[in-house]
Design a protein around this motif. Structure first.
Motif, PDB file in Angstrom:
ATOM      1  N   MET A   1       0.845  -1.179   0.000  1.00 12.98           N
ATOM      2  CA  MET A   1       0.000   0.000   0.000  1.00 12.98           C
ATOM      3  C   MET A   1       0.888   1.238   0.000  1.00 12.98           C
ATOM      4  SD  MET A   1      -2.745   1.371   2.885  1.00 12.98           S
ATOM      5  CE  MET A   1      -3.696  -0.094   2.865  1.00 12.98           C
ATOM      6  N   ASP A   2       0.520   2.195  -0.797  1.00 16.99           N
ATOM      7  CA  ASP A   2       1.201   3.482  -0.853  1.00 16.99           C
ATOM      8  C   ASP A   2       1.189   4.121   0.539  1.00 16.99           C
ATOM      9  OD1 ASP A   2       1.991   6.107  -1.322  1.00 16.99           O
ATOM     10  OD2 ASP A   2       0.298   6.613  -2.587  1.00 16.99           O
TER      11      ASP A   2
ATOM     12  N   GLY B   1       7.524  10.844   9.748  1.00 13.59           N
ATOM     13  CA  GLY B   1       8.454   9.969   9.037  1.00 13.59           C
ATOM     14  C   GLY B   1       7.802   9.266   7.860  1.00 13.59           C
ATOM     15  N   SER B   2       6.591   8.770   8.047  1.00 14.11           N
ATOM     16  CA  SER B   2       5.876   8.105   6.957  1.00 14.11           C
ATOM     17  C   SER B   2       5.588   9.065   5.816  1.00 14.11           C
ATOM     18  CB  SER B   2       4.555   7.517   7.465  1.00 14.11           C
ATOM     19  OG  SER B   2       4.801   6.475   8.358  1.00 14.11           O
ATOM     20  N   GLY B   3       5.208  10.284   6.161  1.00 19.68           N
ATOM     21  CA  GLY B   3       4.962  11.296   5.129  1.00 19.68           C
ATOM     22  C   GLY B   3       6.214  11.610   4.335  1.00 19.68           C
TER      23      GLY B   3
ATOM     24  N   LEU C   1       6.947  10.958   0.322  1.00 21.86           N
ATOM     25  CA  LEU C   1       7.400  11.977  -0.632  1.00 21.86           C
ATOM     26  C   LEU C   1       8.607  11.490  -1.417  1.00 21.86           C
ATOM     27  CD1 LEU C   1       7.064  15.312   1.382  1.00 21.86           C
ATOM     28  CD2 LEU C   1       5.599  14.482  -0.472  1.00 21.86           C
ATOM     29  N   VAL C   2       9.552  10.869  -0.727  1.00 22.67           N
ATOM     30  CA  VAL C   2      10.767  10.373  -1.393  1.00 22.67           C
ATOM     31  C   VAL C   2      10.402   9.258  -2.375  1.00 22.67           C
ATOM     32  CG1 VAL C   2      12.935   9.125  -1.019  1.00 22.67           C
ATOM     33  CG2 VAL C   2      12.332  11.062   0.449  1.00 22.67           C
ATOM     34  N   LEU C   3       9.572   8.316  -1.951  1.00 23.35           N
ATOM     35  CA  LEU C   3       9.186   7.207  -2.832  1.00 23.35           C
ATOM     36  C   LEU C   3       8.406   7.704  -4.044  1.00 23.35           C
ATOM     37  CD1 LEU C   3       8.102   4.460  -0.268  1.00 23.35           C
ATOM     38  CD2 LEU C   3      10.224   4.564  -1.591  1.00 23.35           C
TER      39      LEU C   3
ATOM     40  N   ARG D   1       8.527  10.637  -5.373  1.00 26.29           N
ATOM     41  CA  ARG D   1       9.419  11.417  -6.236  1.00 26.29           C
ATOM     42  C   ARG D   1      10.220  10.477  -7.136  1.00 26.29           C
ATOM     43  NH1 ARG D   1      14.116  14.563  -3.529  1.00 26.29           N
ATOM     44  NH2 ARG D   1      13.976  16.602  -4.395  1.00 26.29           N
ATOM     45  N   GLY D   2      10.710   9.372  -6.540  1.00 26.05           N
ATOM     46  CA  GLY D   2      11.446   8.392  -7.329  1.00 26.05           C
ATOM     47  C   GLY D   2      10.566   7.739  -8.378  1.00 26.05           C
ATOM     48  N   ALA D   3       9.329   7.442  -8.024  1.00 27.22           N
ATOM     49  CA  ALA D   3       8.386   6.834  -8.982  1.00 27.22           C
ATOM     50  C   ALA D   3       8.076   7.800 -10.109  1.00 27.22           C
ATOM     51  CB  ALA D   3       7.117   6.412  -8.268  1.00 27.22           C
ATOM     52  N   ALA D   4       7.935   9.079  -9.781  1.00 26.99           N
ATOM     53  CA  ALA D   4       7.637  10.089 -10.802  1.00 26.99           C
ATOM     54  C   ALA D   4       8.820  10.234 -11.774  1.00 26.99           C
ATOM     55  CB  ALA D   4       7.309  11.430 -10.159  1.00 26.99           C
ATOM     56  N   LYS D   5      10.034  10.194 -11.238  1.00 31.62           N
ATOM     57  CA  LYS D   5      11.229  10.289 -12.092  1.00 31.62           C
ATOM     58  C   LYS D   5      11.326   9.086 -13.017  1.00 31.62           C
ATOM     59  CE  LYS D   5      14.228  13.259  -9.357  1.00 31.62           C
ATOM     60  NZ  LYS D   5      15.505  13.371  -8.650  1.00 31.62           N
TER      61      LYS D   5
END
Length: 131
Positions: free
Chosen positions: A1-2, A109-111, A115-117, A119-123
């Protein structure tokens, strides 16, 4: 889950509990609603905020979802600071203040991880689309 979906569902669940049963929710977190009957009023206000933020984040997409995640991080950060301040005072039992601060820090921390995950998926999606 996201992670953002998980946070949103968690907010909604906590909010429903605080709105529907503020006394019980307060007791779960070690607070004393009998000694402070006004706590139910603030619990319901908190519940409504959590439901609204969770629901709007859950149904959002793209940049709006990212921005709402940032709002959630800010809200949870403020909640964490409040818990840490209460660890220094005597209005809230220390275990309760620590638990509340810990839950809020976990949400921050989860938020941030979300954001990092994302951002990587968007890239990765942009790189795939460019090929």
């Amino acid at each position: 889950m996201d992670p953002v979906t998980g946070l949103s569902l968690g907010r909604i669940a906590l909010g429903v509990g605080a709105l529907a049963a503020p006394t019980t929710t307060a007791k779960v977190f070690g607070l004393d609603p009998v000694g402070n009957p006004q706590l139910s009023y603030f619990g319901r206000m908190f519940g409504a905020r959590e439901i609204a933020l969770g629901a709007v984040t859950l149904v959002s997409k793209g940049r709006l979802r990212r921005n709402l995640t940032l709002v959630g991080i800010a809200v949870d950060g403020a909640d964490a600071v409040t818990g840490v301040v209460e660890l220094q005072g005597d209005a809230v039992p220390k275990p309760s203040a620590g638990m509340l601060a810990g839950v809020a820090l976990g949400a921050v921390g989860s938020g941030l991880v979300a954001l990092v995950l994302n951002r990587g998926a968007a890239k990765a999606a942009a790189a795939t689309a460019a090929q």
